[in-house]
Design an enzyme around this catalytic site. Sequence first.
Site, PDB file in Angstrom:
ATOM      1  N   SER A  15      30.254  27.222  51.627  1.00  0.00           N
ATOM      2  CA  SER A  15      28.995  27.950  51.463  1.00  0.00           C
ATOM      3  C   SER A  15      27.790  27.015  51.395  1.00  0.00           C
ATOM      4  CB  SER A  15      29.063  28.800  50.195  1.00  0.00           C
ATOM      5  OG  SER A  15      30.108  29.743  50.279  1.00  0.00           O
ATOM      6  N   GLY A  16      27.882  25.955  50.612  1.00  0.00           N
ATOM      7  CA  GLY A  16      26.750  25.036  50.482  1.00  0.00           C
ATOM      8  C   GLY A  16      26.488  24.245  51.742  1.00  0.00           C
ATOM      9  N   CYS A  43      35.187  29.899  48.812  1.00  0.00           N
ATOM     10  CA  CYS A  43      34.729  31.253  48.488  1.00  0.00           C
ATOM     11  C   CYS A  43      35.189  32.272  49.520  1.00  0.00           C
ATOM     12  CB  CYS A  43      33.219  31.277  48.361  1.00  0.00           C
ATOM     13  SG  CYS A  43      32.576  32.929  48.002  1.00  0.00           S
ATOM     14  N   CYS A  48      36.350  33.679  46.126  1.00  0.00           N
ATOM     15  CA  CYS A  48      35.632  34.873  45.679  1.00  0.00           C
ATOM     16  C   CYS A  48      35.889  36.117  46.523  1.00  0.00           C
ATOM     17  CB  CYS A  48      34.129  34.605  45.675  1.00  0.00           C
ATOM     18  SG  CYS A  48      33.635  32.975  45.124  1.00  0.00           S
ATOM     19  N   LYS A  51      39.615  37.360  46.623  1.00  0.00           N
ATOM     20  CA  LYS A  51      39.910  37.763  45.245  1.00  0.00           C
ATOM     21  C   LYS A  51      39.288  39.121  44.941  1.00  0.00           C
ATOM     22  CE  LYS A  51      37.119  36.675  42.225  1.00  0.00           C
ATOM     23  NZ  LYS A  51      36.158  35.837  41.465  1.00  0.00           N
ATOM     24  N   ALA A 115      36.671  14.420  58.073  1.00  0.00           N
ATOM     25  CA  ALA A 115      35.663  13.382  58.296  1.00  0.00           C
ATOM     26  C   ALA A 115      35.700  12.392  57.148  1.00  0.00           C
ATOM     27  CB  ALA A 115      34.278  14.005  58.415  1.00  0.00           C
ATOM     28  N   TYR A 180      38.203  31.754  34.368  1.00  0.00           N
ATOM     29  CA  TYR A 180      37.919  32.813  35.338  1.00  0.00           C
ATOM     30  C   TYR A 180      39.160  33.187  36.146  1.00  0.00           C
ATOM     31  CZ  TYR A 180      32.722  32.122  35.332  1.00  0.00           C
ATOM     32  OH  TYR A 180      31.393  32.040  35.025  1.00  0.00           O
ATOM     33  N   ILE A 181      39.706  32.199  36.839  1.00  0.00           N
ATOM     34  CA  ILE A 181      40.763  32.465  37.812  1.00  0.00           C
ATOM     35  C   ILE A 181      42.004  33.032  37.141  1.00  0.00           C
ATOM     36  CG2 ILE A 181      42.280  31.404  39.537  1.00  0.00           C
ATOM     37  CD1 ILE A 181      40.026  29.384  40.090  1.00  0.00           C
ATOM     38  N   GLU A 184      41.351  36.680  35.891  1.00  0.00           N
ATOM     39  CA  GLU A 184      41.163  37.589  37.028  1.00  0.00           C
ATOM     40  C   GLU A 184      42.488  37.894  37.703  1.00  0.00           C
ATOM     41  OE1 GLU A 184      36.545  36.564  38.325  1.00  0.00           O
ATOM     42  OE2 GLU A 184      38.184  35.435  39.226  1.00  0.00           O
ATOM     43  N   ARG A 201      46.441  27.235  26.407  1.00  0.00           N
ATOM     44  CA  ARG A 201      46.570  26.218  25.357  1.00  0.00           C
ATOM     45  C   ARG A 201      45.571  26.386  24.230  1.00  0.00           C
ATOM     46  NH1 ARG A 201      43.469  20.841  27.640  1.00  0.00           N
ATOM     47  NH2 ARG A 201      41.718  21.948  28.574  1.00  0.00           N
ATOM     48  N   ARG A 207      37.175  30.094  27.313  1.00  0.00           N
ATOM     49  CA  ARG A 207      36.417  29.108  26.539  1.00  0.00           C
ATOM     50  C   ARG A 207      35.009  28.951  27.129  1.00  0.00           C
ATOM     51  NH1 ARG A 207      35.772  23.568  27.172  1.00  0.00           N
ATOM     52  NH2 ARG A 207      37.267  23.580  28.891  1.00  0.00           N
ATOM     53  N   THR A 313      29.548  29.860  43.797  1.00  0.00           N
ATOM     54  CA  THR A 313      29.111  29.896  45.190  1.00  0.00           C
ATOM     55  C   THR A 313      27.594  30.017  45.349  1.00  0.00           C
ATOM     56  OG1 THR A 313      31.220  30.773  45.949  1.00  0.00           O
ATOM     57  CG2 THR A 313      29.308  31.169  47.353  1.00  0.00           C
ATOM     58  N   ALA A 343      29.636  36.528  36.722  1.00  0.00           N
ATOM     59  CA  ALA A 343      30.548  37.635  36.429  1.00  0.00           C
ATOM     60  C   ALA A 343      31.983  37.143  36.473  1.00  0.00           C
ATOM     61  CB  ALA A 343      30.354  38.769  37.428  1.00  0.00           C
ATOM     62  N   HIS A 438      19.421  58.134  32.180  1.00  0.00           N
ATOM     63  CA  HIS A 438      20.456  58.884  31.469  1.00  0.00           C
ATOM     64  C   HIS A 438      21.122  59.916  32.382  1.00  0.00           C
ATOM     65  CE1 HIS A 438      22.404  60.667  27.987  1.00  0.00           C
ATOM     66  NE2 HIS A 438      22.020  61.858  28.442  1.00  0.00           N
ATOM     67  N   GLU A 443      22.032  52.332  30.036  1.00  0.00           N
ATOM     68  CA  GLU A 443      20.906  52.729  29.187  1.00  0.00           C
ATOM     69  C   GLU A 443      21.025  52.129  27.790  1.00  0.00           C
ATOM     70  OE1 GLU A 443      20.807  56.931  27.726  1.00  0.00           O
ATOM     71  OE2 GLU A 443      22.606  57.131  28.977  1.00  0.00           O
TER      72      GLU A 443
END
Length: 461
Positions: A15-16, A43, A48, A51, A115, A180-181, A184, A201, A207, A313, A343, A438, A443
């Site tokens: 991505s970068g 990603c 991402c 997943k 490379a 995260y991983i 998830e 652990r 954490r 990402t 998230a 509402h 809300e």
Amino acid sequence: MPDQDVDLFVIGAGSGGVRAARIAAGYGARVMIAEEYRVGGTCVIRGCVPKKLLVYASRYADDFEDAAGYGWSVGQSVFDWGKLIANKDREIARLELAYTTTLERARVKLVKSRAVLEDARTVRLVATGDKIRARHILISTGAAPWQGPAIPGIEHVISSNEAFHLKELPKRILIQGGGYIAVEFACIFAGLGSQVTLVYRGENILRGFDDDVRAHLRTEMERRGIRVICKRIVEAIEKVDHGLCVELSDHDDIVVDQVMFATGRRPNVAGLGLETAGVRLDAKGAIAVDEYSRTSVPHIYAVGDVTDRIALTPVAIREGHAFADTVFGGKPTKVDHTQVPTAVFSEPEIGVIGLTEAQAREQYHRVDVYKTSFRPMKVAFIGGQARMLMKIIVDGATDRVLGVHIVGPDSGEMIQVLGIAIKMGATKADFDATMAVHPTVAEELVTMRTATASYVREAAE
């Protein structure tokens, strides 16, 4: 490209790297990008995107069950893992083609090869042996799963990379990790019908997240049937007739069909020739960069997970764009790595931005906390027990919102929108002055009026 020379050579088409290459080319630079695996990076190919597709799939079981409470008669549902993976692979191939097409349209030359830096100005393509001289070099090779120290039976362990290509859904799976991983995938496999054990652990999962968020998610995961074992590690794995026998550090044995380690990722720097080029690594083994993503070699830059700043990402994309603006656009641009919304696509989902309660109480003299936990209308109507958590951390002196933490449906979507307000310096009064929509769960964010706790930090003597 005359004499094979380029203005920019990018190593890694994630991505970068793709964003940097495209923007630099838009400024008129001659750009070449090398990728040894697949265009799109972690990603798009094995992170991402696939997943999130599995996350969507894992939630349908609950949807089918809940439908009955809303008057729908749903027949027996049957899940086909092979079909899901095949459909996922088709979508990933489509996205890879889209990335490749984007590079072609930007007139970026793509080479499918590893490379390696021959020196500070020369890149060698391993596939062909060709050597490219570059005015600037960008390293965007990301990070790779780290399995931890070698243990007996480590050859039986898979990472998240292999989890996307399992031939069948494991009936029993043990996942080691608490980030995260790990959480998830624990929720994904549980939602699809696997018996899941999560081993970590530390004292509790996730954490670095707010303690209330960590406790809330663990409770919800356990309520959904996931066994969470903390303060333990896997010490050995043995293949037996009926699966894999996993020995934990308390000498308890668990027999499963699959073992997955999600114990972190490390910058992908091995064998790139960084030492030859004079590129310095930091204490964690990541490429050391300044605020403009410049390495210890002035014309060599690095963005994304290979720098171990914030491994997300959108951050890599922003860093890649800022690099191109700085070097080729004449617009020196620093990336602000503070107040980044994020998230966790667990079940329930998590969305957070800013400081945790503990961080705020350590940094600010007075901190007000607004917190609520409730059963959303959709769940309460059918007698479900799942609860939602919302928490707002406020600087008691200035009223500025320091952090927002949400656990529940669509938390990721909410935190993206809230991220704008928090980045702009919104106060609790701004939240209070905003009219509620509402009936929604969101809300609650603008109707919490009374602090559930206030803390004043004692001055150091």
